[in-house]
Design a protein around this motif. Structure first.
Motif, PDB file in Angstrom:
ATOM      1  N   GLU A 344       0.846  -1.198   0.000  1.00 61.26           N
ATOM      2  CA  GLU A 344       0.000   0.000   0.000  1.00 61.26           C
ATOM      3  C   GLU A 344       0.881   1.248   0.000  1.00 61.26           C
ATOM      4  N   GLN A 345       1.995   1.187   0.747  1.00 59.36           N
ATOM      5  CA  GLN A 345       2.916   2.319   0.807  1.00 59.36           C
ATOM      6  C   GLN A 345       3.631   2.507  -0.529  1.00 59.36           C
ATOM      7  N   VAL A 346       4.064   1.412  -1.150  1.00 57.89           N
ATOM      8  CA  VAL A 346       4.719   1.481  -2.459  1.00 57.89           C
ATOM      9  C   VAL A 346       3.764   2.088  -3.493  1.00 57.89           C
ATOM     10  N   LEU A 347       2.497   1.677  -3.427  1.00 62.91           N
ATOM     11  CA  LEU A 347       1.486   2.167  -4.359  1.00 62.91           C
ATOM     12  C   LEU A 347       1.285   3.674  -4.233  1.00 62.91           C
ATOM     13  N   SER A 348       1.484   4.210  -3.025  1.00 60.79           N
ATOM     14  CA  SER A 348       1.280   5.651  -2.802  1.00 60.79           C
ATOM     15  C   SER A 348       2.281   6.508  -3.583  1.00 60.79           C
ATOM     16  N   TYR A 349       3.404   5.908  -4.002  1.00 65.28           N
ATOM     17  CA  TYR A 349       4.402   6.654  -4.764  1.00 65.28           C
ATOM     18  C   TYR A 349       4.015   6.783  -6.250  1.00 65.28           C
ATOM     19  N   LEU A 350       3.061   5.975  -6.689  1.00 68.94           N
ATOM     20  CA  LEU A 350       2.682   5.991  -8.100  1.00 68.94           C
ATOM     21  C   LEU A 350       1.633   7.064  -8.360  1.00 68.94           C
ATOM     22  N   PRO A 351       1.635   7.656  -9.573  1.00 67.01           N
ATOM     23  CA  PRO A 351       0.619   8.661  -9.906  1.00 67.01           C
ATOM     24  C   PRO A 351      -0.780   8.049  -9.868  1.00 67.01           C
ATOM     25  N   ALA A 352      -1.770   8.913  -9.664  1.00 67.55           N
ATOM     26  CA  ALA A 352      -3.160   8.444  -9.665  1.00 67.55           C
ATOM     27  C   ALA A 352      -3.530   7.941 -11.057  1.00 67.55           C
ATOM     28  N   PHE A 353      -4.323   6.886 -11.107  1.00 67.97           N
ATOM     29  CA  PHE A 353      -4.818   6.371 -12.377  1.00 67.97           C
ATOM     30  C   PHE A 353      -6.201   5.790 -12.125  1.00 67.97           C
ATOM     31  N   PRO A 354      -7.041   5.639 -13.184  1.00 69.51           N
ATOM     32  CA  PRO A 354      -8.397   5.144 -12.982  1.00 69.51           C
ATOM     33  C   PRO A 354      -8.397   3.803 -12.238  1.00 69.51           C
ATOM     34  N   GLY A 355      -9.156   3.748 -11.161  1.00 68.02           N
ATOM     35  CA  GLY A 355      -9.279   2.506 -10.419  1.00 68.02           C
ATOM     36  C   GLY A 355      -8.231   2.296  -9.353  1.00 68.02           C
ATOM     37  N   LYS A 356      -7.280   3.223  -9.226  1.00 67.60           N
ATOM     38  CA  LYS A 356      -6.234   3.039  -8.215  1.00 67.60           C
ATOM     39  C   LYS A 356      -6.821   2.957  -6.815  1.00 67.60           C
ATOM     40  N   GLY A 357      -7.818   3.763  -6.528  1.00 65.97           N
ATOM     41  CA  GLY A 357      -8.432   3.784  -5.207  1.00 65.97           C
ATOM     42  C   GLY A 357      -9.126   2.481  -4.848  1.00 65.97           C
ATOM     43  N   GLN A 358      -9.519   1.689  -5.870  1.00 65.39           N
ATOM     44  CA  GLN A 358     -10.215   0.436  -5.613  1.00 65.39           C
ATOM     45  C   GLN A 358      -9.254  -0.748  -5.482  1.00 65.39           C
ATOM     46  N   LEU A 359      -7.955  -0.510  -5.736  1.00 63.54           N
ATOM     47  CA  LEU A 359      -6.984  -1.595  -5.646  1.00 63.54           C
ATOM     48  C   LEU A 359      -6.819  -2.043  -4.193  1.00 63.54           C
ATOM     49  N   THR A 360      -6.864  -3.345  -3.992  1.00 60.12           N
ATOM     50  CA  THR A 360      -6.598  -3.891  -2.664  1.00 60.12           C
ATOM     51  C   THR A 360      -5.298  -4.678  -2.721  1.00 60.12           C
ATOM     52  N   ILE A 361      -4.371  -4.320  -1.865  1.00 56.49           N
ATOM     53  CA  ILE A 361      -3.054  -4.947  -1.855  1.00 56.49           C
ATOM     54  C   ILE A 361      -2.948  -5.827  -0.612  1.00 56.49           C
ATOM     55  N   ASP A 362      -2.750  -7.124  -0.817  1.00 54.00           N
ATOM     56  CA  ASP A 362      -2.687  -8.069   0.290  1.00 54.00           C
ATOM     57  C   ASP A 362      -1.263  -8.600   0.433  1.00 54.00           C
ATOM     58  N   ASP A 363      -0.548  -8.103   1.461  1.00 54.60           N
ATOM     59  CA  ASP A 363       0.822  -8.559   1.690  1.00 54.60           C
ATOM     60  C   ASP A 363       0.863 -10.032   2.095  1.00 54.60           C
ATOM     61  N   LYS A 364      -0.210 -10.524   2.732  1.00 54.59           N
ATOM     62  CA  LYS A 364      -0.253 -11.925   3.148  1.00 54.59           C
ATOM     63  C   LYS A 364      -0.274 -12.854   1.936  1.00 54.59           C
ATOM     64  N   LYS A 365      -0.894 -12.367   0.851  1.00 50.13           N
ATOM     65  CA  LYS A 365      -0.961 -13.191  -0.358  1.00 50.13           C
ATOM     66  C   LYS A 365       0.425 -13.382  -0.960  1.00 50.13           C
ATOM     67  N   LEU A 366       1.275 -12.356  -0.839  1.00 50.32           N
ATOM     68  CA  LEU A 366       2.651 -12.475  -1.326  1.00 50.32           C
ATOM     69  C   LEU A 366       3.398 -13.558  -0.554  1.00 50.32           C
ATOM     70  N   LYS A 367       3.157 -13.647   0.750  1.00 52.99           N
ATOM     71  CA  LYS A 367       3.809 -14.672   1.575  1.00 52.99           C
ATOM     72  C   LYS A 367       3.361 -16.072   1.149  1.00 52.99           C
ATOM     73  N   ARG A 368       2.078 -16.203   0.776  1.00 54.13           N
ATOM     74  CA  ARG A 368       1.565 -17.500   0.327  1.00 54.13           C
ATOM     75  C   ARG A 368       2.177 -17.883  -1.021  1.00 54.13           C
ATOM     76  N   ILE A 369       2.339 -16.884  -1.892  1.00 57.16           N
ATOM     77  CA  ILE A 369       2.978 -17.149  -3.190  1.00 57.16           C
ATOM     78  C   ILE A 369       4.423 -17.589  -2.982  1.00 57.16           C
ATOM     79  N   GLU A 370       5.124 -16.903  -2.065  1.00 52.92           N
ATOM     80  CA  GLU A 370       6.509 -17.268  -1.773  1.00 52.92           C
ATOM     81  C   GLU A 370       6.582 -18.693  -1.233  1.00 52.92           C
ATOM     82  N   ALA A 371       5.626 -19.071  -0.386  1.00 51.41           N
ATOM     83  CA  ALA A 371       5.592 -20.429   0.174  1.00 51.41           C
ATOM     84  C   ALA A 371       5.372 -21.465  -0.927  1.00 51.41           C
ATOM     85  N   ILE A 372       4.522 -21.121  -1.913  1.00 52.34           N
ATOM     86  CA  ILE A 372       4.264 -22.035  -3.038  1.00 52.34           C
ATOM     87  C   ILE A 372       5.551 -22.292  -3.818  1.00 52.34           C
ATOM     88  N   VAL A 373       6.264 -21.210  -4.147  1.00 53.67           N
ATOM     89  CA  VAL A 373       7.490 -21.345  -4.946  1.00 53.67           C
ATOM     90  C   VAL A 373       8.559 -22.113  -4.164  1.00 53.67           C
TER      91      VAL A 373
END
Length: 436
Positions: A344-373
């Motif tokens: 969410e913090q990384v996303l704040s550095y990017l310019p506004a674009f359509p739909g940016k406010g609706q983006l949901t960023i789940d850090d827990k999902k990244l951990k699950r992907i890492e566990a899969i790999v």
């Protein structure tokens, strides 16, 4: 960070851009919305009045350029005014060496953690840094500073048993010279609230140390109350700068716009996360750009470059060009992303674009992907196409995920790999954030 003000302003700007012309009526309407947004963000009332009056006068007195939409011109005036309120003549630490930095503030402001963050920032700028545990009232303060200093790789000077404050500080002065330190950071005592005993002790330390920099650490969430705290400390010792801690966790951000203008103390740094690396130089133009939805790609590039070795990027680029980008390389990229902090913090550095406010960023999902790999064999990571149903069942058990999640991940990875192959053939291809 500043989510409330950011949301309100961007909603206002959407309406402003629809203006066919600037009139006294719609300027007054816009000023009213700005006033409400700033007050809701806990900006000091005096600052709100001054900003609104300046923006109104400049808007009414500015000739609308034919090549610029009237609403955009108003936004530009407001943008420049906010930067002006945050700017200061002083924008960095003293060039004197050895440099003595005295940190002060209330308990709970993040002062001790900030001391370690500042030490790491100095080390990255090739300074020989030492930390001084001058907080003799809080029993856990010395242990906390020592633990943080071990992460930074900086020496800590602690008082000996029954050693008086004066003797301790004189010993530190001698030993820091012997150790050839270029920067010495003093972590002083705080209190739960302002009291005369705290301020008198701080004044005594100031006289003994004679620091070139006296930085006060203020919790960003304090808002207008931060003004009173800074003013009280300033009566006892000459403050040279301010560090806003916990800036990532403050949705309102009123302290940033209030303290500098009301007290005259310039903001030099801001804490942007819990990690020891999460300290940024305060740059008003970049902060206001992010607030207005313009993004801050320069700061994002600096964050990436501070965390990633260019040789590792070059190796990945080489594999992409040779079309050998596998899951091991994806894992490297994933870990680079995690080093940058919450998404969410990384996303704040990017310019506004359509739909940016609706983006949901789940850090827990990244951990699950890492566990899969990590649950795959080296052969499977190199060639994901061999992963069949039996292998997926084994990977799901090893990673604590479902076969459905594995299927979804492999499908998305395959799409990314195809896209990378498509772009890797283009001349001058570079990975995101790195310059040619």
């Amino acid at each position: 960070m500043l989510e409330l003000l950011q949301q309100k302003l961007q909603s206002l700007f959407k309406n402003l851009r629809g203006y066919g012309k600037l009139s006294e009526e719609n300027i007054s309407e816009a000023i009213r919305e700005i006033r409400l947004a700033l007050l809701a963000s806990d900006v000091h009332i005096q600052v709100v009045k001054e900003i609104c009056e300046e923006v109104k006068q400049k808007s009414l007195g500015t000739k609308v350029l034919e090549s610029i939409r009237p609403g955009d011109q108003f936004i530009k005036i407001f943008h420049d005014e906010l930067i002006q309120y945050l700017e200061a003549d002083k924008n960095g630490l003293s060039a004197d060496r050895p440099l003595r930095i005295l940190l002060c503030g209330l308990n709970g402001s993040g002062k001790t953690t900030t001391a370690a963050k500042l030490a790491l920032w100095c080390k990255k700028n090739r300074e020989r840094v030492g930390l001084v545990a001058a907080d003799l009232t809080r029993p856990a303060a010395i242990a906390q500073l020592s633990k943080l200093a071990s992460q930074v790789g900086a020496p800590v000077y602690s008082p000996q048993e029954a050693e008086k404050l004066d003797d301790f500080l004189l010993r530190v002065a001698r030993e820091s010279v012997q150790d050839r330190l270029s920067v010495v950071i003093y972590d002083t005592a705080g209190r739960l609230d302002l009291d005369e005993g705290l301020l008198e002790e701080l004044h005594r330390i100031y006289e003994l140390v004679s620091p070139q920099e006296v930085l006060i650490v203020i919790d960003s969430a304090t808002g207008q109350k931060g003004v009173d705290v800074v003013a009280a400390f300033r009566k006892k010792i000459p403050l040279t700068g301010l560090i806003l801690s916990k800036f990532d966790g403050d949705a309102r951000g009123g302290a940033a716009f209030s303290v500098k203008k009301v007290t005259g103390v310039p903001i030099l740094f801001m804490g942007t996360g819990e990690k020891i690396e999460s300290l940024e130089v305060f740059r008003p133009d970049r902060l206001v750009d992010r607030l207005f939805g313009f993004g801050d790609i320069v700061s994002l590039v600096e964050k990436v470059e501070a965390q990633v070795k260019e040789e590792s990027i070059a190796e990945i680029e080489k594999k992409i060009r040779s079309k050998q980008f596998g899951l091991d390389d994806f894992l490297v990229q994933l870990r680079i992303l995690k080093k940058l902090g919450p998404l969410e913090q990384v996303l704040s550095y990017l310019p506004a674009f359509p739909g940016k406010g609706q983006l949901t960023i789940d850090d827990k999902k990244l951990k699950r992907i890492e566990a899969i790999v990590l649950s795959m064999t080296p052969e499977e990571r190199k060639n994901p196409d061999i992963i069949n149903g039996k292998r997926k069942l084994r990977i799901s058990k090893g990673s604590g995920t479902t076969v459905t999640e594995i299927n979804e991940f492999l499908k998305r990875f395959d799409a990314v790999r195809k896209m990378i192959k498509k772009f890797s053939s283009k001349e001058g291809f570079k990975l995101p954030f790195f310059k040619n």
